[in-house]
Motif scaffolding. Structure first.
Motif, mmCIF file in Angstrom:
data_model
loop_
_atom_site.group_PDB
_atom_site.id
_atom_site.type_symbol
_atom_site.label_atom_id
_atom_site.label_comp_id
_atom_site.label_asym_id
_atom_site.label_seq_id
_atom_site.Cartn_x
_atom_site.Cartn_y
_atom_site.Cartn_z
ATOM 1 N N GLY A 229 0.825 -1.197 0.000
ATOM 2 C CA GLY A 229 0.000 0.000 0.000
ATOM 3 C C GLY A 229 0.863 1.252 0.000
ATOM 4 O O GLY A 229 0.539 2.252 -0.605
ATOM 5 N N ASP B 295 6.734 0.656 0.220
ATOM 6 C CA ASP B 295 7.996 0.470 0.920
ATOM 7 C C ASP B 295 8.161 -0.980 1.364
ATOM 8 O O ASP B 295 7.308 -1.823 1.101
ATOM 9 C CB ASP B 295 8.073 1.430 2.116
ATOM 10 C CG ASP B 295 8.687 2.764 1.698
ATOM 11 O OD1 ASP B 295 9.809 2.733 1.184
ATOM 12 O OD2 ASP B 295 8.020 3.795 1.875
ATOM 13 N N ASP B 296 9.270 -1.244 2.046
ATOM 14 C CA ASP B 296 9.527 -2.614 2.474
ATOM 15 C C ASP B 296 8.536 -3.089 3.527
ATOM 16 O O ASP B 296 8.274 -4.274 3.651
ATOM 17 C CB ASP B 296 10.960 -2.721 3.013
ATOM 18 C CG ASP B 296 11.976 -2.628 1.885
ATOM 19 O OD1 ASP B 296 12.020 -3.553 1.076
ATOM 20 O OD2 ASP B 296 12.691 -1.629 1.801
ATOM 21 N N ALA B 297 8.010 -2.166 4.301
ATOM 22 C CA ALA B 297 7.079 -2.526 5.365
ATOM 23 C C ALA B 297 6.086 -1.389 5.542
ATOM 24 O O ALA B 297 6.299 -0.288 5.049
ATOM 25 C CB ALA B 297 7.843 -2.778 6.669
ATOM 26 N N ALA B 298 4.977 -1.688 6.213
ATOM 27 C CA ALA B 298 3.966 -0.666 6.478
ATOM 28 C C ALA B 298 4.203 -0.071 7.862
ATOM 29 O O ALA B 298 4.635 -0.767 8.776
ATOM 30 C CB ALA B 298 2.571 -1.280 6.402
ATOM 31 N N VAL B 299 3.906 1.203 7.997
ATOM 32 C CA VAL B 299 4.139 1.917 9.257
ATOM 33 C C VAL B 299 2.804 2.417 9.795
ATOM 34 O O VAL B 299 1.993 2.962 9.054
ATOM 35 C CB VAL B 299 5.103 3.099 9.048
ATOM 36 C CG1 VAL B 299 5.383 3.810 10.360
ATOM 37 C CG2 VAL B 299 6.410 2.611 8.429
ATOM 38 N N VAL B 300 2.574 2.191 11.074
ATOM 39 C CA VAL B 300 1.288 2.496 11.698
ATOM 40 C C VAL B 300 1.528 3.279 12.978
ATOM 41 O O VAL B 300 2.382 2.893 13.777
ATOM 42 C CB VAL B 300 0.557 1.185 12.085
ATOM 43 C CG1 VAL B 300 -0.883 1.463 12.462
ATOM 44 C CG2 VAL B 300 0.630 0.168 10.962
ATOM 45 N N PRO B 301 0.756 4.344 13.217
ATOM 46 C CA PRO B 301 0.867 5.024 14.510
ATOM 47 C C PRO B 301 0.501 4.052 15.637
ATOM 48 O O PRO B 301 -0.356 3.181 15.446
ATOM 49 C CB PRO B 301 -0.175 6.146 14.430
ATOM 50 C CG PRO B 301 -0.499 6.284 12.983
ATOM 51 C CD PRO B 301 -0.269 4.950 12.356
ATOM 52 N N PHE B 302 1.141 4.191 16.767
ATOM 53 C CA PHE B 302 0.881 3.272 17.878
ATOM 54 C C PHE B 302 0.524 4.071 19.121
ATOM 55 O O PHE B 302 1.215 5.025 19.465
ATOM 56 C CB PHE B 302 2.121 2.415 18.140
ATOM 57 C CG PHE B 302 1.815 1.153 18.886
ATOM 58 C CD1 PHE B 302 1.351 0.041 18.209
ATOM 59 C CD2 PHE B 302 1.959 1.092 20.264
ATOM 60 C CE1 PHE B 302 1.052 -1.129 18.894
ATOM 61 C CE2 PHE B 302 1.662 -0.071 20.951
ATOM 62 C CZ PHE B 302 1.212 -1.186 20.270
ATOM 63 N N LEU C 113 -3.070 -3.138 5.389
ATOM 64 C CA LEU C 113 -1.963 -2.203 5.174
ATOM 65 C C LEU C 113 -1.009 -2.667 4.105
ATOM 66 O O LEU C 113 -0.071 -1.959 3.744
ATOM 67 C CB LEU C 113 -1.190 -2.030 6.477
ATOM 68 C CG LEU C 113 -2.011 -1.426 7.604
ATOM 69 C CD1 LEU C 113 -1.348 -1.714 8.926
ATOM 70 C CD2 LEU C 113 -2.189 0.059 7.397
#
Lengths: 325, 325
Positions: A6, A9-16, A102
């Motif tokens: 989505g 990039d290599d991985a998805a980033v999510v607010p925590f 994601l």
């Protein structure tokens, strides 16, 4: 590899959320689900189902979901339209349940393989677990059980020519039970906030299997009154139609995704107010099954639809434990 | 379903650092990896590989890993000893790389299916992405590339009787490149701390494919000097042995898990001090390849070992984007 597709990039980033712990779970869905084999499940419903089973695990811990990853291994002849619909269904379901898709990994494979991972968050100091039930606690379930199992039993019997045709309204509702199980994403976190909920798990392999697992994790037995158990109305209808005991259906089979819960005995009213129905209590020693005041004839019904290999899970657990202790 | 098997609950729970964002990634590994088909990879090495590819995605974002889930679909005849060793290898690797195996899902399946999910954490305000490269930035790689590709080329040629036997020390080192790729779990977060690193990704499908993806994500081209590229020494040895251009090997194939990076042009010395080797720069327009001062004959070598179906990934991405924007 192309993850977090989505985002590119290599991985998805999510607010925590602050002061939270991470909760993670993953599930593989058999590509030959009965509902698919019988042509009862659309591609979008399959996508929804794929998200539901992982998100349900998050909810069963009392956690709030944050997101979902799909990991799809697809054969070269996998229909592109089917894939598009499957992803659409997964994305819509993830959004509905607050666990957006994601990204993930889509790769070509010699056989179809579909799995999902879900992650969520818990407060730093609390979680709903399977190990907290204590003797004297009340045993309850979050909604009617047996709908999934009734559907599975009915459509299986039908495909074998061993069931009369039910009215179309019943048949459609049974199909919905089978292909659109719904994770209890609101109830899990709501129960976590109650101090009186002592244990919790989701029902994914029949009530009997869930009771066995809760019993083993908490090292207690249960005193169960099957007459108090809220069965889905269609369980009765299917039971009559195909001549199978309704409790055998509810205990022995099915992915209802309802929560199986224990709570402190003085909180029955509060528990009922959030939609829980009591049908027994935790006790020292072995599980006993009653029907109203009488001992039930069959004892504890079946341990569920064991599509999971117990041995293999045990190996993961055993190989893992020494490394983290 | 039986997730978080290490803990016996529906999901695994992990402490999460304050003021961080969650990073998640998942990967499916083809069960018929060439290294397995050729009998070069032990079960424990397969488990390690399974963890490596997911954890590498976390590192490539500049994130620190927190843990890994395994999702295994196993045929009923899958050897229990092999599974035990696979899990042991995965668990040991996860511990080494700070991404412990926390559980997962093991289920029976009509075909073998192996995937992993990894998760990590990033500061709230920073990440290494693929989209940050700007014209004038220096292009670099974190270590020698081509070792995996050289091994793949050598063992493939050998299995076809088309390669001479290399000395056993070289053959063993080639096998290690093929079966034990190592994610750069320390370097990724270290680069994140440097303000001068403008983009980053891991090399999983050959350097050519990675350059193409970085180029597309950042909307820039590269000026590449292949003579400055640090090739793994065995790439030369294999190149001579089987008569294939060494750059074709390095660009066209392989999962080296090294980081492909761009950084600000005035930071060459700092970049070299953390182990990066410059081999070009970002430029407006198309990518150009030189060999020293001369134009390279072949132009941009192959786009890599495409075991991932671009179409399918695109569908996930397209179906997803409208939902989150």
């Amino acid at each position: 590899m192309p993850q977090g597709v989505g985002a590119g990039d290599d991985a998805a980033v999510v607010p925590f959320p602050p002061a939270s712990r991470l909760v993670v779970s993953s599930d593989r869905i058999p590509e030959d689900l009965l509902a698919r084999r019988l042509g009862l499940m659309s591609a979008a419903e399959f996508g929804q189902y794929l998200v539901a089973v992982s998100v349900s695990d998050i909810a069963a811990m009392g956690a709030k979901p944050l997101g979902t990853l799909l990991t799809l291994g697809l054969t070269s002849d996998f229909p592109v339209d089917y894939l598009r619909e499957l992803v659409r269904g997964a994305v819509a379901a993830g959004r509905t349940w607050g666990s957006p898709v994601l990204g993930g990994d889509t790769s070509s494979s010699s056989a179809i393989s579909l799995s999902s991972s879900a992650f969520g968050h818990l407060p730093a100091d609390r979680a709903l677990t399977r190990s907290g039930a204590r003797s004297g606690d009340i045993l309850a379930v979050s909604g009617a059980v047996g709908g999934f199992g009734a559907a599975l039993a009915y459509f299986t019997a039908q495909s074998e020519g061993a069931a009369p045709q039910l009215p179309s309204k019943s048949a459609e509702e049974l199909r919905a039970r089978l292909v659109r199980p719904t994770p209890r994403v609101d109830l899990g976190p709501a129960l976590l906030e109650r101090e009186w909920c002592t244990s919790c798990m989701d029902i994914t392999d029949g009530l009997g299997q869930s009771l066995t697992e809760l019993s083993e994790a908490s090292q207690i037995g249960f005193d169960i009154d099957v007459e108090a158990l809220p069965l889905h109305p269609l369980t009765w209808e299917v039971s009559k139609a195909i001549g199978v005991d309704p409790y055998e259906i509810a205990f022995g089979i099915g992915l209802d995704l309802e929560l199986l819960v224990t709570f402190k005995a003085d909180r029955l009213r509060e528990a009922e107010s959030v939609g829980l129905t009591a049908f027994g209590s935790a006790r020292a020693g072995f599980t006993q099954v009653r029907a109203g005041g009488r001992p039930a004839q069959a004892g504890v019904p079946g341990r569920g639809w064991e599509h999971f290999g117990g041995d293999a899970s045990d190996f993961v657990a055993r190989a893992h434990r020494p490394e983290t202790s």
